[in-house]
Design a protein around this motif. Structure first.
Motif, short mmCIF file in Angstrom:
data_model
loop_
_atom_site.label_atom_id
_atom_site.label_comp_id
_atom_site.label_asym_id
_atom_site.label_seq_id
_atom_site.Cartn_x
_atom_site.Cartn_y
_atom_site.Cartn_z
N GLY A 230 0.79 -1.22 0.00
CA GLY A 230 0.00 0.00 0.00
C GLY A 230 0.82 1.28 0.00
N TRP A 231 2.10 1.18 0.26
CA TRP A 231 2.96 2.36 0.27
C TRP A 231 3.31 2.81 -1.14
CZ3 TRP A 231 7.38 1.58 4.39
CH2 TRP A 231 6.81 1.38 5.64
N PHE A 232 3.08 1.95 -2.13
CA PHE A 232 3.53 2.23 -3.49
C PHE A 232 2.33 2.39 -4.43
CE2 PHE A 232 6.66 -0.52 -1.38
CZ PHE A 232 7.74 0.35 -1.36
N PRO A 233 2.52 3.16 -5.50
CA PRO A 233 1.43 3.32 -6.47
C PRO A 233 1.08 1.96 -7.11
CG PRO A 233 3.20 4.91 -6.90
CD PRO A 233 3.71 3.97 -5.84
N LYS A 234 -0.22 1.74 -7.26
CA LYS A 234 -0.69 0.49 -7.85
C LYS A 234 -0.07 0.31 -9.24
CE LYS A 234 -4.80 -2.28 -8.26
NZ LYS A 234 -6.18 -2.43 -7.91
N SER B 226 3.09 -0.13 -9.88
CA SER B 226 4.51 0.23 -9.92
C SER B 226 5.36 -1.01 -9.64
CB SER B 226 4.83 1.32 -8.89
OG SER B 226 4.70 0.81 -7.57
N THR B 227 6.62 -0.95 -9.99
CA THR B 227 7.53 -2.09 -9.78
C THR B 227 7.58 -2.49 -8.30
OG1 THR B 227 8.82 -1.51 -11.73
CG2 THR B 227 9.90 -2.91 -10.09
N PRO B 228 7.75 -1.55 -7.35
CA PRO B 228 7.76 -1.99 -5.94
C PRO B 228 6.43 -2.61 -5.50
CG PRO B 228 8.63 0.24 -6.14
CD PRO B 228 8.08 -0.13 -7.47
N TYR B 229 5.33 -2.06 -5.98
CA TYR B 229 4.01 -2.61 -5.67
C TYR B 229 3.91 -4.06 -6.14
CZ TYR B 229 -1.11 -3.12 -5.81
OH TYR B 229 -2.40 -3.57 -5.64
N LEU B 230 4.29 -4.29 -7.40
CA LEU B 230 4.24 -5.64 -7.97
C LEU B 230 5.20 -6.59 -7.25
CD1 LEU B 230 3.91 -4.72 -11.74
CD2 LEU B 230 2.09 -5.48 -10.18
N LEU B 231 6.36 -6.08 -6.85
CA LEU B 231 7.32 -6.89 -6.09
C LEU B 231 6.72 -7.32 -4.75
CD1 LEU B 231 10.13 -8.13 -5.69
CD2 LEU B 231 10.85 -5.92 -4.76
N MET B 232 6.04 -6.41 -4.09
CA MET B 232 5.40 -6.75 -2.82
C MET B 232 4.31 -7.80 -3.02
SD MET B 232 6.87 -5.13 -0.35
CE MET B 232 8.44 -5.19 -1.22
N LYS B 233 3.52 -7.68 -4.09
CA LYS B 233 2.48 -8.68 -4.37
C LYS B 233 3.11 -10.05 -4.61
CE LYS B 233 -0.91 -8.02 -7.17
NZ LYS B 233 -1.81 -7.61 -8.25
N GLU B 234 4.14 -10.09 -5.46
CA GLU B 234 4.78 -11.38 -5.77
C GLU B 234 5.46 -11.96 -4.53
OE1 GLU B 234 4.27 -13.01 -8.59
OE2 GLU B 234 3.12 -11.29 -9.32
N THR B 235 6.05 -11.11 -3.71
CA THR B 235 6.67 -11.58 -2.47
C THR B 235 5.60 -12.19 -1.56
OG1 THR B 235 8.43 -9.94 -2.63
CG2 THR B 235 8.01 -10.87 -0.44
N HIS B 236 4.46 -11.52 -1.47
CA HIS B 236 3.34 -12.02 -0.66
C HIS B 236 2.90 -13.40 -1.16
CE1 HIS B 236 -0.32 -11.85 1.76
NE2 HIS B 236 -1.00 -12.18 0.68
N TYR B 237 2.71 -13.53 -2.46
CA TYR B 237 2.27 -14.81 -3.03
C TYR B 237 3.30 -15.91 -2.78
CZ TYR B 237 -0.77 -11.76 -5.89
OH TYR B 237 -1.66 -10.82 -6.34
N ASN B 238 4.55 -15.64 -3.10
CA ASN B 238 5.60 -16.66 -2.97
C ASN B 238 5.81 -17.06 -1.52
OD1 ASN B 238 7.03 -17.27 -5.66
ND2 ASN B 238 6.72 -15.07 -5.73
N ALA B 239 5.92 -16.09 -0.63
CA ALA B 239 6.12 -16.41 0.79
C ALA B 239 4.92 -17.19 1.33
CB ALA B 239 6.37 -15.14 1.59
N GLY B 240 3.71 -16.81 0.90
CA GLY B 240 2.52 -17.53 1.34
C GLY B 240 2.53 -18.99 0.92
N VAL B 241 2.94 -19.26 -0.31
CA VAL B 241 3.01 -20.65 -0.78
C VAL B 241 4.08 -21.41 0.02
CG1 VAL B 241 3.62 -22.14 -2.73
CG2 VAL B 241 2.11 -20.16 -3.08
N PHE B 242 5.20 -20.76 0.31
CA PHE B 242 6.22 -21.43 1.12
C PHE B 242 5.73 -21.70 2.54
CE2 PHE B 242 9.46 -19.74 -1.98
CZ PHE B 242 9.85 -21.00 -2.42
N VAL B 243 4.95 -20.77 3.11
CA VAL B 243 4.37 -21.00 4.43
C VAL B 243 3.49 -22.26 4.38
CG1 VAL B 243 2.65 -20.15 6.11
CG2 VAL B 243 4.47 -18.62 5.27
N TRP B 244 2.66 -22.37 3.34
CA TRP B 244 1.79 -23.53 3.20
C TRP B 244 2.62 -24.81 3.16
CZ3 TRP B 244 0.87 -27.49 -0.28
CH2 TRP B 244 -0.32 -28.19 -0.10
N CYS B 245 3.68 -24.81 2.36
CA CYS B 245 4.54 -26.00 2.24
C CYS B 245 5.17 -26.35 3.59
CB CYS B 245 5.64 -25.77 1.20
SG CYS B 245 5.05 -25.63 -0.49
N LEU B 246 5.68 -25.34 4.29
CA LEU B 246 6.29 -25.60 5.59
C LEU B 246 5.27 -26.11 6.61
CD1 LEU B 246 8.78 -22.62 6.01
CD2 LEU B 246 9.32 -25.02 5.57
#
Length: 179
Positions: free
Chosen positions: A30-34, A36-56
């Motif tokens: 939410g700190w970045f414009p929808k 934008s590269t940082p915004y998209l990076l945060m979304k992808e980080t959220h998705y990837n980390a979430g999938v890893f949490v599920w696996c763990l």
């Protein structure tokens, strides 16, 4: 020593780090414009980390059934043992459900996403009504997750500082200088 296995301890703390990254990425988005590269990076980080949490969490659940929990010494009252069991069930259910709900939200939104750089295409037909319901459940459960984490940490600190039992020490990594 009366503690969880080394693997269980490492996976516990790694899960905590990945959950923190998952939450932080969504909050920082939410700190970045929808778009934008940082915004998209945060979304992808959220998705990837979430999938890893599920696996763990799946691996941790398997290990939980393989190994007996070490005893808490001195033994806490029955109501605390029941509360701890319920808390662990809620934590496992929440952090197994959240990634699945997130993936379903994207799928019913007709969105593809990236996992470790691989494009995961939408696998359901877009359905805004179903997406909205699943997204609401996902976000509500994520908010409940904040409470569960805080309650879990608070209970451990209560056991350590007030009851002076070994609850915290059972999950702490070994330190060579303490042997």
């Amino acid at each position: 020593m009366n503690r969880f296995s080394r693997l269980q301890i490492r996976l516990h703390w790694l899960t905590l780090v990945l959950i923190a990254i998952t939450y932080a990425a969504m909050e920082f988005r939410g700190w970045f414009p929808k778009g934008s590269t940082p915004y998209l990076l945060m979304k992808e980080t959220h998705y990837n980390a979430g999938v890893f949490v599920w696996c763990l969490m799946i691996i941790r659940l398997i290990l939980k059934h393989k190994y007996d929990d070490p005893a808490i010494i001195p033994t806490p009252p029955q109501w605390q043992r029941i509360s701890a069991k319920l808390m662990h069930i809620m934590l496992y259910v929440s952090f197994l459900a959240l990634p699945l709900l997130g993936i379903l939200t994207m799928a019913y939104g007709g969105k593809s996403w990236y996992f470790l750089g691989l494009n995961i295409p939408a696998f359901f037909h877009s359905n805004g009504e179903i997406k909205a319901v699943i997204k609401t459940i996902h976000e509500t459960l994520a908010n409940v997750g904040y409470f569960l984490i805080a309650a879990h940490a608070g209970a451990v600190l209560f056991h350590h500082a007030i009851q002076k039992d070994n609850t915290l020490l059972r999950m702490m990594p070994e330190h060579k200088h303490l042997k």
